[in-house]
Scaffold this active site. Structure first.
Site, PDB file in Angstrom:
ATOM      1  N   SER A  42      42.554  49.750  50.954  1.00  0.00           N
ATOM      2  CA  SER A  42      42.743  51.036  50.280  1.00  0.00           C
ATOM      3  C   SER A  42      41.369  51.658  50.121  1.00  0.00           C
ATOM      4  CB  SER A  42      43.405  50.820  48.908  1.00  0.00           C
ATOM      5  OG  SER A  42      43.487  52.030  48.196  1.00  0.00           O
ATOM      6  N   HIS A 155      48.667  46.289  49.392  1.00  0.00           N
ATOM      7  CA  HIS A 155      48.183  44.910  49.364  1.00  0.00           C
ATOM      8  C   HIS A 155      49.313  43.893  49.432  1.00  0.00           C
ATOM      9  CE1 HIS A 155      44.028  45.920  47.415  1.00  0.00           C
ATOM     10  NE2 HIS A 155      44.139  46.321  48.668  1.00  0.00           N
ATOM     11  N   GLU A 164      47.728  46.877  41.911  1.00  0.00           N
ATOM     12  CA  GLU A 164      47.298  45.659  41.230  1.00  0.00           C
ATOM     13  C   GLU A 164      47.706  45.701  39.763  1.00  0.00           C
ATOM     14  OE1 GLU A 164      43.169  44.352  41.742  1.00  0.00           O
ATOM     15  OE2 GLU A 164      42.957  45.927  43.243  1.00  0.00           O
ATOM     16  N   GLU A 205      44.877  40.126  47.817  1.00  0.00           N
ATOM     17  CA  GLU A 205      43.882  39.769  46.804  1.00  0.00           C
ATOM     18  C   GLU A 205      44.320  38.591  45.938  1.00  0.00           C
ATOM     19  OE1 GLU A 205      42.718  43.343  44.782  1.00  0.00           O
ATOM     20  OE2 GLU A 205      41.698  44.096  46.562  1.00  0.00           O
ATOM     21  N   ASP A 242      45.546  48.854  38.760  1.00  0.00           N
ATOM     22  CA  ASP A 242      44.947  49.637  39.839  1.00  0.00           C
ATOM     23  C   ASP A 242      46.100  50.354  40.518  1.00  0.00           C
ATOM     24  OD1 ASP A 242      43.766  50.784  42.020  1.00  0.00           O
ATOM     25  OD2 ASP A 242      43.032  48.914  42.914  1.00  0.00           O
ATOM     26  N   GLU A 285      42.859  52.107  36.894  1.00  0.00           N
ATOM     27  CA  GLU A 285      41.975  52.471  38.010  1.00  0.00           C
ATOM     28  C   GLU A 285      42.711  53.385  38.981  1.00  0.00           C
ATOM     29  OE1 GLU A 285      40.260  50.147  41.912  1.00  0.00           O
ATOM     30  OE2 GLU A 285      40.376  49.038  40.011  1.00  0.00           O
ATOM     31  N   ASP A 312      37.497  55.049  41.597  1.00  0.00           N
ATOM     32  CA  ASP A 312      37.106  54.241  42.752  1.00  0.00           C
ATOM     33  C   ASP A 312      37.031  55.116  43.996  1.00  0.00           C
ATOM     34  OD1 ASP A 312      36.733  52.382  44.775  1.00  0.00           O
ATOM     35  OD2 ASP A 312      38.747  51.549  44.654  1.00  0.00           O
ATOM     36  N   LYS A 337      31.422  49.120  44.428  1.00  0.00           N
ATOM     37  CA  LYS A 337      31.635  48.334  45.635  1.00  0.00           C
ATOM     38  C   LYS A 337      30.457  48.588  46.574  1.00  0.00           C
ATOM     39  CE  LYS A 337      36.709  48.674  45.523  1.00  0.00           C
ATOM     40  NZ  LYS A 337      37.888  49.334  46.163  1.00  0.00           N
ATOM     41  N   HIS A 365      35.074  43.346  44.268  1.00  0.00           N
ATOM     42  CA  HIS A 365      35.234  42.819  45.618  1.00  0.00           C
ATOM     43  C   HIS A 365      36.037  43.813  46.450  1.00  0.00           C
ATOM     44  CE1 HIS A 365      39.559  41.109  45.067  1.00  0.00           C
ATOM     45  NE2 HIS A 365      39.370  42.163  44.304  1.00  0.00           N
ATOM     46  N   LYS A 388      35.784  42.631  39.061  1.00  0.00           N
ATOM     47  CA  LYS A 388      37.043  42.401  39.766  1.00  0.00           C
ATOM     48  C   LYS A 388      36.734  41.512  40.957  1.00  0.00           C
ATOM     49  CE  LYS A 388      40.044  45.473  40.866  1.00  0.00           C
ATOM     50  NZ  LYS A 388      40.648  46.694  41.474  1.00  0.00           N
TER      51      LYS A 388
END
Length: 429
Positions: A42, A155, A164, A205, A242, A285, A312, A337, A365, A388
Site C-alpha cells: 500500500s 494485506h 490493519e 504483516e 491502519d 492511520e 502515511d 518509512k 516497517h 510499527k
C-alpha cells in the site's frame, strides 16, 4: 579510518519472496555495514521510486539487478574514499548522483541501501550499536510497539476492509513486558478464532486474516482476546487502526465492500467517531485517502483532539510534503518509512520536523520486509516513542522486537519505555 573502501550490492529476497537489494559498505579499516531494503504494497503515489527491472522473464519483472548494478558501478566509483562519518554529505552526494527529483534514475532502494549501510559501517567502526551511533550521546527511549493482529485490505485475502487492526500495549512498564503482553494477546486471539471456527492464516504483516462479518467484529474479537490474556483494554492495551483509505476510495466514495457500504468522507469520519466512543482506539492511520485534503481537514478538526491521526501515504516521509501538511493543519502524527524518501538524512530531518511541530512520529516497517533491524535502532535513537514492526510471528517482524529487547538490556537501568506518556493527552478519553 572512516573513508569508504568499497560498496557491494546483491539481489536478495524479501518476506514475500520478491527480490530486493542488500548493500555492504566497507571502510578502509575493514569495518563493514550491511542494509537490506524493504518494499511496500500500500504505497503513496509520491514515494521515492523503487527501481525494478521490468524484465518479465525474471521474478515477474520485479528483479532489482539494475539497482544492484547502479551501486556496484556508478555509486561504488563515485563514493570510494568518501568519509562515511559525514552522513549528511554522503546522502547529499547520493541525491546529486541520482539527479532526479524522486530518486528514479539510480533507484531509492539503491540509494537507501548505501545510506543505511554507511551508517552501520560507522557504528561498527566505533564499536557501538547503530542506535548509540545515531543517538550521538543524546537521551534515548524504547518505543511502544503497535502490533498488527488482524489484517485486511490489500494485506489479506479476506472480506475485512481495514488494512490493519493493531494492539498498543502502552500501559505496561517496560518493553519486555509490553512484548510479552502482545504475544499473549496474539495467541489468545488465535485460540478464539479457532474456537469460532475461523482460520488463523496470516497476511503480509503477520496479522491473522479471518473472514469476519464486519470491521466491528474484528474490534470486538480483539477486545475479547485482550481480556482472555488477562489484560485490561484501555488501561494496559489500546487499539490502533491502519485504514489505508486510499485503497478504499472509488469514484468519490469510500467503499467498505465487506459491509456493503459506500460512504462520503463525512460519513466515514462519523463512523470513526462512533468507534472512538465505543472502543479504546488510540491511533488511526491513513483515515482519509492521500489526496482527500478536505477530508483530512474535517477529520483532524473533528477527531484530532481525541485520537492520534497518522499520515502515511499523504506525507511519504518527505520533509517538503510534510511541511505543507503541517501548514494545512492536517493530522497530528506522521509515519516514518525510510524507503519512502530514500536516505537516512532526509528521514532524520522529517522526524525532527515532526518534533518541532508537535506531531507524533511512528517509525514503521513495510509489508515486504527483510531481516534488517535498522528501524528498531532508529526508533530508539530518535526517541519517537512508537514503532510499527508487524505482528507477533515471522522472523522479519520478530527480529525487530528482539533487537529492541537487546537494546533494552544494553541500556540496563537507563532503559526508559515510552509507554503511556507517548499518548498522555489522548488516553484519557
Amino acid at each position: 579510518m572512516t573513508q569508504i573502501r568499497s560498496l557491494h550490492a546483491r539481489e536478495v529476497l524479501d518476506s514475500r519472496g520478491h527480490p530486493t537489494i542488500e548493500v555492504d559498505v566497507t571502510l578502509v579499516d575493514g569495518s563493514q555495514g550491511r542494509a537490506a531494503i524493504p518494499s511496500g504494497a500500500s504505497t503513496g503515489s509520491r514515494e521515492a521510486v523503487e527501481l525494478r527491472d521490468g524484465d518479465k522473464t525474471r521474478y515477474g519483472g520485479k528483479g532489482v539487478l539494475k539497482a544492484v548494478d547502479n551501486v556496484n558501478t556508478i555509486l561504488a566509483a563515485a563514493l570510494r574514499g568518501f568519509d562515511a562519518g559525514d552522513q549528511a554529505g554522503l546522502d547529499q552526494r547520493l541525491i546529486e548522483l541520482d539527479g532526479s527529483g524522486n530518486k528514479s534514475n539510480l533507484g531509492a532502494n539503491a540509494l537507501l541501501g548505501v545510506s543505511l549501510a554507511a551508517a552501520r559501517s560507522m557504528a561498527e567502526q566505533r564499536g557501538v550499536g547503530l542506535w548509540a551511533y545515531l543517538a550521538a550521546g543524546e537521551e534515548v527511549s524504547i518505543p511502544v510497539p503497535m502490533m498488527n493482529v488482524i489484517s485486511g485490505g490489500v494485506h489479506a485475502n479476506n472480506n475485512v476492509d481495514i488494512q490493519e487492526f493493531m494492539i498498543i500495549p502502552a500501559g505496561l512498564t517496560s518493553f519486555h513486558e509490553a512484548l510479552r503482553a502482545g504475544s499473549e494477546v496474539f495467541h489468545a486471539l488465535k485460540s478464539l478464532l479457532h474456537g469460532h471456527g475461523l482460520a488463523s492464516l496470516v497476511g503480509d504483516e503477520g496479522g491473522f486474516a479471518p473472514d469476519l462479518r464486519s470491521n466491528v467484529e474484528a474490534l470486538e474479537t480483539i477486545l475479547e482476546a485482550i481480556l482472555k490474556a488477562g489484560y485490561c483494554p484501555g488501561e494496559d492495551i489500546w487499539l490502533g487502526l491502519d485504514v489505508a483509505a486510499s485503497e478504499l476510495l472509488e469514484t468519490g466514495k469510500y467503499q467498505l465492500a465487506g459491509e456493503g457500504k459506500r460512504l462520503t468522507a463525512e460519513q466515514l469520519i462519523e463512523l470513526f467517531d462512533d468507534w472512538l466512543a465505543e472502543y479504546p482506539i488510540l491511533s488511526i492511520e491513513d483515515g482519509m485517502a492521500e489526496d482527500d485534503l478536505d477530508g483530512w481537514r474535517q477529520m483532524t478538526m473533528k477527531l484530532g483532539s481525541r485520537v492520534q491521526l497518522v499520515g502515511d501515504n499523504n506525507f511519504v516521509t518527505h520533509p517538503d510534503i510534510f511541511e505543507a501538511g503541517i501548514a494545512e493543519g492536517i493530522a497530528n502524527a506522521i509515519l516514518i518509512k525510510p524507503n519512502q524518501i530514500g536516505t537516512l538524512s532526509e528521514t532524520l530531518a522529517t522526524i525532527r520536523m515532526a518534533a518541532a511541530a508537535g506531531y507524533a512520529a511512528v517509525v514503521s516497517h513495510r509489508s515486504g520486509e527483510t531481516e534488517d533491524t535498522t528501524i528498531a535502532d532508529l526508533a530508539v535513537a530518535m526517541k519517537v516513542g512508537q514503532i510499527k514492526a508487524g505482528s507477533l510471528c515471522r522472523s522479519e517482524h520478530i527480529g525487530k522486537y528482539n533487537q529492541l529487547l537487546r537494546i533494552e538490556e544494553a541500556l540496563g537501568d537507563q532503559a526508559r519505555y515510552a509507554g503511556r506518556s507517548t499518548f498522555q493527552q489522548l488516553s484519557a478519553h
